[in-house]
Scaffold this motif. Sequence first.
Motif, short mmCIF file in Angstrom:
data_model
loop_
_atom_site.label_atom_id
_atom_site.label_comp_id
_atom_site.label_asym_id
_atom_site.label_seq_id
_atom_site.Cartn_x
_atom_site.Cartn_y
_atom_site.Cartn_z
N TRP A 96 18.39 3.40 -29.05
CA TRP A 96 18.97 2.34 -29.63
C TRP A 96 20.62 2.21 -29.96
N ASP B 268 17.02 -1.97 -26.34
CA ASP B 268 16.57 -2.30 -27.81
C ASP B 268 17.70 -3.31 -28.59
N ILE B 269 18.14 -3.70 -30.21
CA ILE B 269 18.84 -5.36 -30.14
C ILE B 269 20.19 -5.79 -29.94
N TRP C 150 18.24 -7.29 -39.15
CA TRP C 150 19.62 -7.44 -38.32
C TRP C 150 20.34 -8.34 -38.33
N TRP D 258 8.74 -5.14 -25.90
CA TRP D 258 8.52 -4.60 -27.26
C TRP D 258 8.70 -5.29 -28.48
N ASP E 71 9.33 -5.52 -32.34
CA ASP E 71 9.81 -4.63 -33.68
C ASP E 71 9.79 -4.70 -34.84
N MET E 72 9.81 -4.63 -35.89
CA MET E 72 10.32 -5.66 -37.44
C MET E 72 8.84 -5.83 -37.88
N ARG F 242 5.45 -2.95 -33.17
CA ARG F 242 4.80 -1.73 -34.68
C ARG F 242 4.23 -1.92 -35.36
N TRP G 181 3.27 1.53 -30.49
CA TRP G 181 4.11 2.88 -30.45
C TRP G 181 4.38 3.33 -32.06
N ASP H 20 9.30 5.00 -36.15
CA ASP H 20 10.49 5.89 -36.41
C ASP H 20 10.04 7.21 -36.97
N PHE I 243 13.33 9.83 -33.19
CA PHE I 243 13.14 9.27 -32.62
C PHE I 243 14.71 9.35 -33.89
N HIS J 97 13.30 7.78 -26.37
CA HIS J 97 14.15 6.67 -27.35
C HIS J 97 14.27 7.58 -28.73
O1 MIG Z 1 15.74 -0.79 -38.84
O2 MIG Z 1 16.31 -2.49 -33.58
O3 MIG Z 1 11.15 1.58 -35.05
O4 MIG Z 1 12.94 1.69 -32.50
O5 MIG Z 1 15.14 1.55 -32.76
C1 MIG Z 1 15.20 -0.80 -37.82
C2 MIG Z 1 16.53 -0.22 -34.27
C3 MIG Z 1 14.81 -1.23 -36.77
C4 MIG Z 1 13.76 0.14 -35.74
C5 MIG Z 1 12.11 0.53 -34.91
C6 MIG Z 1 12.73 1.07 -33.43
C7 MIG Z 1 14.25 0.72 -33.32
C8 MIG Z 1 15.49 0.03 -34.42
N1 MIG Z 1 14.57 -0.59 -35.24
#
Ligand code: MIG
Length: 663
Positions: free
Chosen positions: A181, A209-210, A283, A317, A319-320, A415, A428, A431, A464, A489
């Motif tokens: 990240w 990542d983001i 985010w 992937w 996420d969130m 996730r 996966w 965290d 993580f 990661h």
């Molecule tokens: O609020 O995108 O589980 O793998 O690096 C954290 C940032 C948001 C959570 C993920 C993590 C990732 C991170 N994300």
Amino acid sequence: MIRKYCYGKPFETDAVIEMLPVSPGNPASGDVTVFETPERLPASGKAPAFCWRRRLLPEEMVFGLGEANRGINKRGYVYESFCTDDPNHTENKISLYGAHNFIVIAGNKPVGLFFDYPGRLHFDIGFTDPEWICVSCEEADLYLYEIEGASAEDIVRQFRRIIGRSYIPPKFAFGFGQSRWGYGRAEEFREVVRKHREQQIPLDMLYMDIDYMDHYKDFTVNPEEFPDFKAFVEEMREQDIHLVPIIDAGVKVEAGYDVYEEGAANGYFCRKEDGSYFEAVVWPGFTCFADVLNRKARAWFGSKYAALVNQGIDAFWNDMNEPALFYTRRGEAEAEKTVRRYLESGPDKNVMELYGIGGNLQNSVRDYREMYHDADGVSVRHDRVHNLYGYNMTRAASEAFEKIAPGKRILMFSRASYIGMHRYGGIWTGDNKSWWSHILLNLKMLPSLNMCGFLYCGADLGGFGDDTTEDLLLRWLALGVFTPLMRNHSALGTRFQEFYRFGRPEAFRHVIGVRYRLVPYLYSAYMKAALNDAMLFRPLAFVYPEDEIACHTEDQLMLGDEAMIAPVYEQNAIGRSVYLPEEMMFVKFLPDGTISGEILPAGLHFVRVALDEVPLFIRKGRGIPVGDPAQSIPALREETIRMVGYPGAVYDRYDDDGCSTLS
Ligand code: MIG
């Protein structure tokens, strides 16, 4: 033998794809109570409307629950299925990111149970009373599947058959992937690849990542760093690197952003009771959530992945997607009120009033209760179907891939998940931290996940959160070399944990090289498990049910039909104790590239394993195919493959082109 029972009006989750008739009455395995007036349960303090309970015999073991905390045998604790974004996986946590409501009670008369219920489901497995198991939920609307079989393993296989074949990733997904990240600049990504190639540490995937996005907007890339993203993807592919961008659940609310505009114009987002779109901060700031429980909205959201696939991307992937919410306007207003009350409360201020404000804002059930889905014409309050969001976000993508990239396997993992999602992608485990105890947690989840259909799984190797150390990372990798998803990661702000940051790149080169040597076997064993509704990782209890010590050994796992793994997971250890239920060959991949093999009789042994060695046990009379290391999956050489294990052992290796979908 599988029986399906129906209570109330269940929500159709599509977890089970085989059509089964509904049996009258109640399951024989336990007592079902449907409470007219909700009753309080002592352990949870919750008011259940439905409860299934049964006495547990002393020798019975309870397996399953997929991504859950604690032991492989789940007895002695409570668990709650409610997909939760919580980065502190301490022993007291009862909910993680997945909701996998399948258990097997193993004993003289083994039985499997699947509670197909998409809301919060509570498992008290010998917690309130060590001799009782009780599964309860707040609405008596569910399907309950009861499976009888000859053994725990037989029950798992029957269950896996009715939920459909597990996801099959492309072969490159069995390579190693580097992630962190914070990588954002094109130059940074290039440097990670360059360093791996320079140090000859194998690499197939580079995660984005983001920070690759334009202001965290899904399906966009930062135009300053990636003015020609397609060319960048191509540049990476020329080096055998697949980029794996992250997609977050929330879509930024922003006029002019096409994904938001389209979703809003077509009514594809989740709403509030008053009909306005439900918005929460993640985010990007305020976001909307595609209503992935609605067929049209799901197809639309999935089609958006084309923006990246059309630029050469073949891996993602998600996420969130619990979905994680930082806060809503309601939460914000309430926090403000609390602060005001505190400030205006005169001289005897009570600081405790402020305590927990942040925690109350995040992932609040009150917010989930204000969010609504249009499930193909039926309005459903989100908290009642909460556990289906990540599942259907991933399903959206996967269903769309069939049109966007027909015939081609795309790497996809998520996730949050529910059983059913195992057909569309892997997971996966979220965290974790750079803690020794999390190596063991990683190991223990693997067979439980396999029972629930999730085969393509892995943890953030090295941890993580928090700062990793070289020894922790090496020990964790000696487990990670066996997990289908193998990724390093780490979180923004933690110590850098790319292998080349440490003093001994040769140790990492060797250990990652071992992964590539194992791919001929791992890919074959994975595919056999997927194609036969079998498990890749089994608890020893499944293979040696008559052996009491094996049944209670939870820091070793059976891998495929040929091997057993027993990684070192303790700091300062020079090796570990291993229990062999039968004679096995103790194999070590040594740093000089040779492989040692020593036959050990059944029983308890202490085996020495150095930090840069990878241990593996081969079952009596068996062997596995092992090749030479290579810098990437396409660089593996077929002609280097030879058998490791007992002399004369034969292995029927599965292989295919690794990229076409199977019918
Ligand atoms: O609020 O995108 O589980 O793998 O690096 C954290 C940032 C948001 C959570 C993920 C993590 C990732 C991170 N994300």
